[in-house]
Design a protein around this motif. Structure first.
Motif, PDB file in Angstrom:
ATOM      1  N   ASP A  63      55.535  40.217  21.421  1.00  0.00           N
ATOM      2  CA  ASP A  63      55.894  39.112  22.313  1.00  0.00           C
ATOM      3  C   ASP A  63      55.095  39.201  23.612  1.00  0.00           C
ATOM      4  N   THR A  64      54.432  38.107  23.985  1.00  0.00           N
ATOM      5  CA  THR A  64      53.676  38.063  25.247  1.00  0.00           C
ATOM      6  C   THR A  64      54.574  37.750  26.431  1.00  0.00           C
ATOM      7  N   CYS A  65      55.785  37.274  26.153  1.00  0.00           N
ATOM      8  CA  CYS A  65      56.765  36.941  27.197  1.00  0.00           C
ATOM      9  C   CYS A  65      56.284  35.795  28.087  1.00  0.00           C
ATOM     10  N   ASP A  66      55.316  35.026  27.628  1.00  0.00           N
ATOM     11  CA  ASP A  66      54.755  33.951  28.447  1.00  0.00           C
ATOM     12  C   ASP A  66      54.340  32.790  27.526  1.00  0.00           C
ATOM     13  N   PRO A  67      55.060  31.666  27.591  1.00  0.00           N
ATOM     14  CA  PRO A  67      54.719  30.544  26.705  1.00  0.00           C
ATOM     15  C   PRO A  67      53.344  29.954  26.987  1.00  0.00           C
ATOM     16  N   ALA A  68      52.796  30.241  28.193  1.00  0.00           N
ATOM     17  CA  ALA A  68      51.483  29.700  28.544  1.00  0.00           C
ATOM     18  C   ALA A  68      50.339  30.623  28.126  1.00  0.00           C
ATOM     19  N   ALA A  69      50.671  31.846  27.693  1.00  0.00           N
ATOM     20  CA  ALA A  69      49.625  32.801  27.317  1.00  0.00           C
ATOM     21  C   ALA A  69      48.933  32.348  26.034  1.00  0.00           C
ATOM     22  N   GLU A 114      47.685  32.357  22.433  1.00  0.00           N
ATOM     23  CA  GLU A 114      48.082  32.998  21.186  1.00  0.00           C
ATOM     24  C   GLU A 114      46.837  33.568  20.517  1.00  0.00           C
ATOM     25  N   TYR A 130      54.055  34.003  21.863  1.00  0.00           N
ATOM     26  CA  TYR A 130      55.322  33.824  22.558  1.00  0.00           C
ATOM     27  C   TYR A 130      56.441  33.834  21.520  1.00  0.00           C
ATOM     28  N   PRO A 133      60.057  34.547  21.927  1.00  0.00           N
ATOM     29  CA  PRO A 133      61.119  34.833  22.904  1.00  0.00           C
ATOM     30  C   PRO A 133      62.305  35.598  22.348  1.00  0.00           C
ATOM     31  N   ARG A 150      60.433  40.719  24.604  1.00  0.00           N
ATOM     32  CA  ARG A 150      59.489  41.743  25.056  1.00  0.00           C
ATOM     33  C   ARG A 150      60.067  43.164  24.969  1.00  0.00           C
TER      34      ARG A 150
END
Length: 306
Positions: A90-96, A98, A142, A144, A148
């Motif tokens: 999980d990147t913990c950031d929806p804007a990161a 993929e 992401y 969620p 993370r």
């Protein structure tokens, strides 16, 4: 998902930072340095491995837990996976961005690919007999529900055509904090699955969640019969079935694909049994992981030193 465990990690790290600041302000630099070294251990991610034969609903369950509305990261209905471990982080950031990283057997570097290219490396259909010599794939996105705090590991299919699968699974399982073993409600546990169960040591066996999938294919009145049958099959492999849960991940996955509302998804997650499985995994990792006990001891040590 994993809210309680995520809170535990955050609290531990916050306490450690308070101790570090106190040590710095009090002129105890050696102690402050030791606390910094502890932080890596405090911030460790937990691992949940999914182990099982092909056509047991493993990919659909993965997509449901990851909160996906398509099967790019874990292809459904593809031919059997090759000897490739796939890690979902999980990147913990929806804007990161993929991305997925492909690591090879005899190369120190890796290739970065897009999500829609993943099946080119992890399925027998696109990578027969692992001709591309892929060792593992890291999928960064992401997710969620993982909060993370947990990395999901899709292990190669046991009993598949690839001779290396069993070796990879045996080497990886000792590092898992929990193990999900999917069982198709319409297919009896076969010889290769029993063999994998028999190979597990006592510690591995204590971490297994037996998950009966495709429950939408059986009638409610048949559930007790399936429950009894599955438990009997597990006992024949020399295990005691402490955790057996029934789930219908396809219903939740299909609902996300259809763009159902948040309230509808919440209802379906509850009715499908996926939400209960997530709660049980969260509670299990929080209460039984040896790594958590190590965190507690280190926080206690630092507190006593301060």
């Amino acid at each position: 998902m994993f809210d309680e465990f995520a809170r535990f990690r955050r609290d531990a790290l916050a306490h450690a930072e308070q101790f570090r600041q106190y040590a710095e302000e009090s002129g105890m630099k050696p102690l402050a340095k030791r606390i910094d070294q502890f932080n890596d251990a405090l911030d460790q991610i937990r691992y949940i491995a999914i182990v099982g034969n092909m056509k047991r609903g493993k990919s659909t369950l993965l997509n449901a837990i990851l909160g996906r509305s398509n099967d790019e990261v874990s292809p459904v209905d593809a031919k059997v996976c090759t000897s490739v471990i796939v890690q979902y982080i999980d990147t913990c950031d929806p804007a990161a961005n993929e991305r997925a990283l492909v690591f090879y057997e005899h190369r120190p570097d890796c290739d970065e690919i897009l999500f829609h290219q993943i099946r080119e490396y992890v399925t027998e259909e696109r990578n027969p007999e692992n001709r591309k010599k892929v060792r593992r794939v890291e999928v960064h996105g992401y997710f969620p529900l993982l909060n993370r705090s947990v990395t999901l590991i899709d292990t190669p299919g046991c009993g598949s055509v690839n001779k290396h699968h069993e070796t990879l699974v045996e080497q990886f399982l000792p590092n898992a904090d929990a193990i999900i073993f999917p069982i198709d409600s319409t297919i009896p546990i076969d010889a290769s699955e029993r063999q994998i169960l028999e190979l597990l040591n006592a510690q591995d066996k204590d971490r297994i969640f037996f998950v009966v999938t495709k429950c939408d294919a059986i009638e409610p009145e048949e559930r007790d019969e399936v429950d009894s049958f599955v438990r009997t099959q597990i006992s024949k492999a020399g295990l005691v079935c402490c955790r057996l849960q029934f789930v219908s991940p396809k219903a939740l996955f299909e609902a996300r694909k259809a763009g159902k509302s948040a309230s509808e998804l919440e209802r379906i997650a509850l009715e499908s049994g996926v939400e209960e499985l997530e709660r049980e995994l969260d509670a299990f990792i929080l209460s039984t992981s040896n790594k958590n006990e190590l965190v507690r001891r280190r926080v206690s040590y630092v507190l006593n030193e301060c």
